[in-house]
Design a protein around this motif. Structure first.
Motif, PDB file in Angstrom:
ATOM      1  N   GLU A  74       0.822  -1.208   0.000  1.00  0.00           N
ATOM      2  CA  GLU A  74       0.000   0.000   0.000  1.00  0.00           C
ATOM      3  C   GLU A  74       0.856   1.258   0.000  1.00  0.00           C
ATOM      4  O   GLU A  74       0.499   2.262  -0.618  1.00  0.00           O
ATOM      5  N   SER A  75       1.993   1.196   0.679  1.00  0.00           N
ATOM      6  CA  SER A  75       2.881   2.365   0.731  1.00  0.00           C
ATOM      7  C   SER A  75       4.203   2.120   0.010  1.00  0.00           C
ATOM      8  O   SER A  75       5.070   2.983   0.016  1.00  0.00           O
ATOM      9  N   ASN A  76       4.344   0.933  -0.616  1.00  0.00           N
ATOM     10  CA  ASN A  76       5.605   0.555  -1.279  1.00  0.00           C
ATOM     11  C   ASN A  76       6.794   0.711  -0.327  1.00  0.00           C
ATOM     12  O   ASN A  76       7.840   1.247  -0.689  1.00  0.00           O
ATOM     13  N   ASP A  77       6.603   0.222   0.875  1.00  0.00           N
ATOM     14  CA  ASP A  77       7.649   0.329   1.883  1.00  0.00           C
ATOM     15  C   ASP A  77       8.009  -1.071   2.398  1.00  0.00           C
ATOM     16  O   ASP A  77       7.242  -2.031   2.232  1.00  0.00           O
ATOM     17  N   VAL A  78       9.156  -1.179   3.016  1.00  0.00           N
ATOM     18  CA  VAL A  78       9.620  -2.436   3.591  1.00  0.00           C
ATOM     19  C   VAL A  78       9.926  -2.210   5.070  1.00  0.00           C
ATOM     20  O   VAL A  78      10.687  -1.299   5.415  1.00  0.00           O
ATOM     21  N   LYS A  79       9.327  -2.996   5.921  1.00  0.00           N
ATOM     22  CA  LYS A  79       9.606  -2.938   7.350  1.00  0.00           C
ATOM     23  C   LYS A  79      10.604  -4.050   7.679  1.00  0.00           C
ATOM     24  O   LYS A  79      10.326  -5.233   7.440  1.00  0.00           O
ATOM     25  N   ILE A  80      11.746  -3.666   8.216  1.00  0.00           N
ATOM     26  CA  ILE A  80      12.803  -4.634   8.514  1.00  0.00           C
ATOM     27  C   ILE A  80      12.991  -4.759  10.015  1.00  0.00           C
ATOM     28  O   ILE A  80      13.018  -3.760  10.740  1.00  0.00           O
ATOM     29  N   PHE A  81      13.110  -6.010  10.468  1.00  0.00           N
ATOM     30  CA  PHE A  81      13.270  -6.306  11.877  1.00  0.00           C
ATOM     31  C   PHE A  81      14.585  -7.067  12.061  1.00  0.00           C
ATOM     32  O   PHE A  81      14.617  -8.301  11.999  1.00  0.00           O
ATOM     33  N   PRO A  82      15.680  -6.330  12.273  1.00  0.00           N
ATOM     34  CA  PRO A  82      16.997  -6.981  12.393  1.00  0.00           C
ATOM     35  C   PRO A  82      17.178  -7.656  13.743  1.00  0.00           C
ATOM     36  O   PRO A  82      16.389  -7.481  14.679  1.00  0.00           O
ATOM     37  N   SER A  83      18.258  -8.414  13.838  1.00  0.00           N
ATOM     38  CA  SER A  83      18.630  -9.035  15.105  1.00  0.00           C
ATOM     39  C   SER A  83      18.911  -7.958  16.145  1.00  0.00           C
ATOM     40  O   SER A  83      19.464  -6.902  15.842  1.00  0.00           O
ATOM     41  N   ARG A  84      18.553  -8.224  17.383  1.00  0.00           N
ATOM     42  CA  ARG A  84      18.830  -7.281  18.467  1.00  0.00           C
ATOM     43  C   ARG A  84      20.336  -7.145  18.709  1.00  0.00           C
ATOM     44  O   ARG A  84      20.784  -6.171  19.315  1.00  0.00           O
ATOM     45  N   LEU A  85      21.118  -8.115  18.245  1.00  0.00           N
ATOM     46  CA  LEU A  85      22.568  -8.084  18.455  1.00  0.00           C
ATOM     47  C   LEU A  85      23.315  -7.545  17.238  1.00  0.00           C
ATOM     48  O   LEU A  85      24.543  -7.525  17.244  1.00  0.00           O
ATOM     49  N   ARG A  86      22.621  -7.120  16.218  1.00  0.00           N
ATOM     50  CA  ARG A  86      23.279  -6.589  15.025  1.00  0.00           C
ATOM     51  C   ARG A  86      24.104  -5.364  15.405  1.00  0.00           C
ATOM     52  O   ARG A  86      23.594  -4.387  15.945  1.00  0.00           O
ATOM     53  N   GLY A  87      25.387  -5.428  15.134  1.00  0.00           N
ATOM     54  CA  GLY A  87      26.278  -4.326  15.444  1.00  0.00           C
ATOM     55  C   GLY A  87      26.942  -4.429  16.801  1.00  0.00           C
ATOM     56  O   GLY A  87      27.835  -3.633  17.108  1.00  0.00           O
ATOM     57  N   TYR A  88      26.552  -5.410  17.616  1.00  0.00           N
ATOM     58  CA  TYR A  88      27.173  -5.597  18.930  1.00  0.00           C
ATOM     59  C   TYR A  88      28.248  -6.679  18.824  1.00  0.00           C
ATOM     60  O   TYR A  88      27.985  -7.871  19.002  1.00  0.00           O
ATOM     61  N   ASP A  89      29.462  -6.258  18.509  1.00  0.00           N
ATOM     62  CA  ASP A  89      30.540  -7.219  18.286  1.00  0.00           C
ATOM     63  C   ASP A  89      30.858  -8.045  19.526  1.00  0.00           C
ATOM     64  O   ASP A  89      31.279  -9.202  19.426  1.00  0.00           O
ATOM     65  N   SER A  90      30.663  -7.478  20.702  1.00  0.00           N
ATOM     66  CA  SER A  90      31.008  -8.194  21.933  1.00  0.00           C
ATOM     67  C   SER A  90      30.110  -9.400  22.168  1.00  0.00           C
ATOM     68  O   SER A  90      30.488 -10.345  22.866  1.00  0.00           O
ATOM     69  N   LYS A  91      28.897  -9.387  21.591  1.00  0.00           N
ATOM     70  CA  LYS A  91      27.960 -10.493  21.780  1.00  0.00           C
ATOM     71  C   LYS A  91      27.715 -11.255  20.483  1.00  0.00           C
ATOM     72  O   LYS A  91      26.769 -12.037  20.377  1.00  0.00           O
ATOM     73  N   LYS A  92      28.576 -11.047  19.523  1.00  0.00           N
ATOM     74  CA  LYS A  92      28.389 -11.646  18.208  1.00  0.00           C
ATOM     75  C   LYS A  92      28.386 -13.172  18.277  1.00  0.00           C
ATOM     76  O   LYS A  92      29.229 -13.781  18.926  1.00  0.00           O
ATOM     77  N   GLY A  93      27.397 -13.777  17.614  1.00  0.00           N
ATOM     78  CA  GLY A  93      27.357 -15.230  17.516  1.00  0.00           C
ATOM     79  C   GLY A  93      26.879 -15.950  18.754  1.00  0.00           C
ATOM     80  O   GLY A  93      27.040 -17.172  18.859  1.00  0.00           O
ATOM     81  N   THR A  94      26.268 -15.246  19.696  1.00  0.00           N
ATOM     82  CA  THR A  94      25.846 -15.894  20.947  1.00  0.00           C
ATOM     83  C   THR A  94      24.386 -16.352  20.909  1.00  0.00           C
ATOM     84  O   THR A  94      23.938 -17.037  21.821  1.00  0.00           O
ATOM     85  N   LYS A  95      23.639 -15.979  19.874  1.00  0.00           N
ATOM     86  CA  LYS A  95      22.237 -16.376  19.751  1.00  0.00           C
ATOM     87  C   LYS A  95      22.036 -17.222  18.493  1.00  0.00           C
ATOM     88  O   LYS A  95      22.804 -17.140  17.539  1.00  0.00           O
ATOM     89  N   LYS A  96      20.971 -18.014  18.495  1.00  0.00           N
ATOM     90  CA  LYS A  96      20.631 -18.847  17.335  1.00  0.00           C
ATOM     91  C   LYS A  96      19.242 -18.460  16.862  1.00  0.00           C
ATOM     92  O   LYS A  96      18.317 -18.326  17.662  1.00  0.00           O
ATOM     93  N   TYR A  97      19.109 -18.297  15.545  1.00  0.00           N
ATOM     94  CA  TYR A  97      17.928 -17.643  14.990  1.00  0.00           C
ATOM     95  C   TYR A  97      17.016 -18.532  14.141  1.00  0.00           C
ATOM     96  O   TYR A  97      15.883 -18.153  13.875  1.00  0.00           O
ATOM     97  N   MET A  98      17.484 -19.689  13.704  1.00  0.00           N
ATOM     98  CA  MET A  98      16.758 -20.465  12.704  1.00  0.00           C
ATOM     99  C   MET A  98      16.248 -21.789  13.272  1.00  0.00           C
ATOM    100  O   MET A  98      16.791 -22.317  14.238  1.00  0.00           O
TER     101      MET A  98
END
Length: 382
Positions: free
Chosen positions: A226-250
Motif C-alpha cells: 500500500e505504501s511501497n515500503d519495507v519494514k525490517i526487523f533486524p537481530s537485536r545483536l546486530r552491530g554488537y561485536d562483543s555479543k556476536k554469535g551468541t544467539k541462534k535464529y533459525m
C-alpha cells in the motif's frame, strides 16, 4: 505375566517392521520351514553376518544423527569462514566510496514485478526490492538465483521447500505471501488482505529440533504494497561485536525427522524458540504464524496490522526462495554432493538382509530358540 506381555509387545513391533515374513516362527527356530529356507537359493542366507554387514546395520541406527552432526559442523565452519572473509573485505575497502548496485534476479519475481502497473521503476528495480537491498547493499545488491518459485512451476509444497534449502551453503532469502487464516477468525472476514513477509540469512539450512544459525546479520521483514515500503526487523545483536554469535535464529524441523521431544513444533521457523517461533511456517502451509515480538529480533508487526482478527495466523499461497551473493554453481554442487552422501548411507542401510538382521537380534538379545535362553531369561529363577 509381565515377561509374556513384554514379549508380545516386542514381537508385534518386529512383525510390523518385517511384514513379509513370520517373525514368530523364525525366532522360534522355524521347525516347519527350515528345509525350504536352506534349499531356496532365492531366499537370503542365515549365515553369521560379516563384520561389514554388522557395521552397516549399526550405521543405519545412527546414520541420521551422525549426518546431522557432521553436516552442522562442516556447514557452520564454512559459513563462519565466508562471513569473516566478507567482513575482512569490508574493513579493507572502507576508504573506498561504495556505489549502490542494482540486484540481478535471474528470473521474474511475483513479489517484485518488473512491470508494476502505475509505478515508475528505477533501472527496472521494484521500489520495495530497492529498499530491501539498501538495508545490506554489499550482499543484496548482487546476483540472485531463484531456488524455488511456487508461481514459476514448483507449486505449493513444504517438502519441496525443504529439499531446495536443506544443505545449501550460501545466503538465502525466503519470501512468503498469504492471507489471514479464516479458521482462526472470530468473525468471517469480508475481504482478507494479502500479507507478504520473509527472512534473510547467511547461515545454512539444516534439519534440527534445536535452534541453529548464529549469524547476527539475519533479519525478518514485511512488504507493504500500500505504501511501497519495507519494514525490517533486524537481530537485536546486530552491530554488537562483543555479543556476536551468541544467539541462534533459525529452526527447521519436519515431521519426517526423528522426534525427541513433544515440546517442539514442526515446520520452518525464524526467531522465538522451538516451541514458539516468531515466524512459523507449518508443514501444511496453513495456520502459519507471525508474532510481533520475541527475544531475538526487534519488535514489530510482520503482518502490518492485517493479522489482528486472525490472531496473527495466515495461510501461505505464494513462496519464493532466492540464493543471494553469487557462487551458485559451487554451492549447488556442494549441496548435491551432500545429498548423494546422505542417500547412499540410507540406501546402504536398506540393503541389510532382513533375515541376517533378525539372526543378529536373536544372538544379541538372546531370543529363545531351541535350547537358547529366552529374551527375558535373566528373570527366570536358576
Amino acid at each position: 505375566m509381565t515377561a509374556t506381555s513384554d514379549e508380545a509387545e516386542l514381537l508385534a513391533r518386529l512383525q510390523s517392521q518385517f511384514g513379509d515374513m513370520n517373525v514368530n516362527e523364525f525366532l522360534n527356530g522355524c521347525p516347519n520351514n527350515n528345509d525350504a529356507i536352506e534349499d531356496d537359493d532365492s531366499e537370503s542366507s542365515v549365515e553369521e553376518p560379516t563384520p561389514e554387514e554388522l557395521q552397516a546395520w549399526q550405521e543405519a541406527q545412527f546414520a541420521k544423527g551422525r549426518m546431522r552432526l557432521q553436516t552442522k559442523e562442516i556447514l557452520d565452519d564454512a559459513t563462519t569462514a565466508r562471513r569473516r572473509r566478507l567482513r575482512s573485505e569490508k574493513d579493507e575497502d572502507k576508504d573506498w566510496e561504495r556505489v549502490p548496485a542494482a540486484p540481478e534476479l535471474d528470473r521474474a519475481s511475483i513479489f517484485f514485478p518488473r512491470n508494476a502497473d502505475g509505478m515508475e521503476l528505477a533501472a527496472g528495480v521494484h521500489p520495495m526490492l530497492k529498499k530491501l537491498v539498501d538495508f545490506d547493499p554489499e550482499t543484496l545488491g548482487t546476483k540472485w538465483h531463484c531456488l524455488y518459485s511456487s508461481s514459476g512451476g514448483d507449486g505449493i509444497s513444504f517438502r519441496n521447500v525443504i529439499d531446495k534449502i536443506h544443505g545449501y551453503g550460501g545466503s538465502t532469502m525466503l519470501l512468503f505471501g498469504g492471507v489471514p487464516s479464516a479458521t482462526r477468525c472470530v468473525e468471517k472476514m469480508k475481504s482478507p488482505k494479502q500479507v507478504s513477509l520473509g527472512f534473510f540469512t547467511f547461515d545454512t539450512w539444516m534439519e534440527s529440533e534445536d535452534m541453529f544459525g548464529c549469524d547476527d546479520e539475519c533479519f525478518l521483514f514485511a512488504l507493504d504494497y500500500e505504501s511501497n515500503d519495507v519494514k525490517i526487523f533486524p537481530s537485536r545483536l546486530r552491530g554488537y561485536d562483543s555479543k556476536k554469535g551468541t544467539k541462534k535464529y533459525m529452526y527447521c524441523n519436519p515431521s519426517s525427522g526423528a522426534a525427541r521431544s513433544d515440546k517442539t513444533v514442526h515446520g520452518i521457523g525464524a526467531g522465538g524458540s522451538p516451541s514458539l517461533p516468531r515466524l512459523h511456517i507449518t508443514e501444511s502451509l496453513e495456520e502459519c504464524r507471525a508474532l510481533s515480538y520475541d527475544a531475538l529480533f526487534e519488535d514489530g508487526d510482520l503482518m502490518l496490522g492485517k493479522g489482528i482478527e486472525s490472531l496473527y495466523y495466515f495461510d501461505v499461497n505464494e513462496i519464493e526462495i532466492w540464493a543471494v551473493g553469487g557462487d551458485f554453481d559451487e554451492q549447488l554442487a556442494a549441496q548435491a554432493k551432500q545429498k548423494e552422501i546422505e542417500l547412499a548411507t540410507l540406501e546402504r542401510a536398506r540393503q541389510i538382509d532382513k533375515r541376517q538382521l533378525l539372526e543378529h537380534i536373536e544372538n544379541g538379545f538372546a531370543w529363545k530358540s531351541y535350547n537358547k535362553p529366552g529374551l527375558f531369561g535373566h528373570r527366570d529363577p536358576r
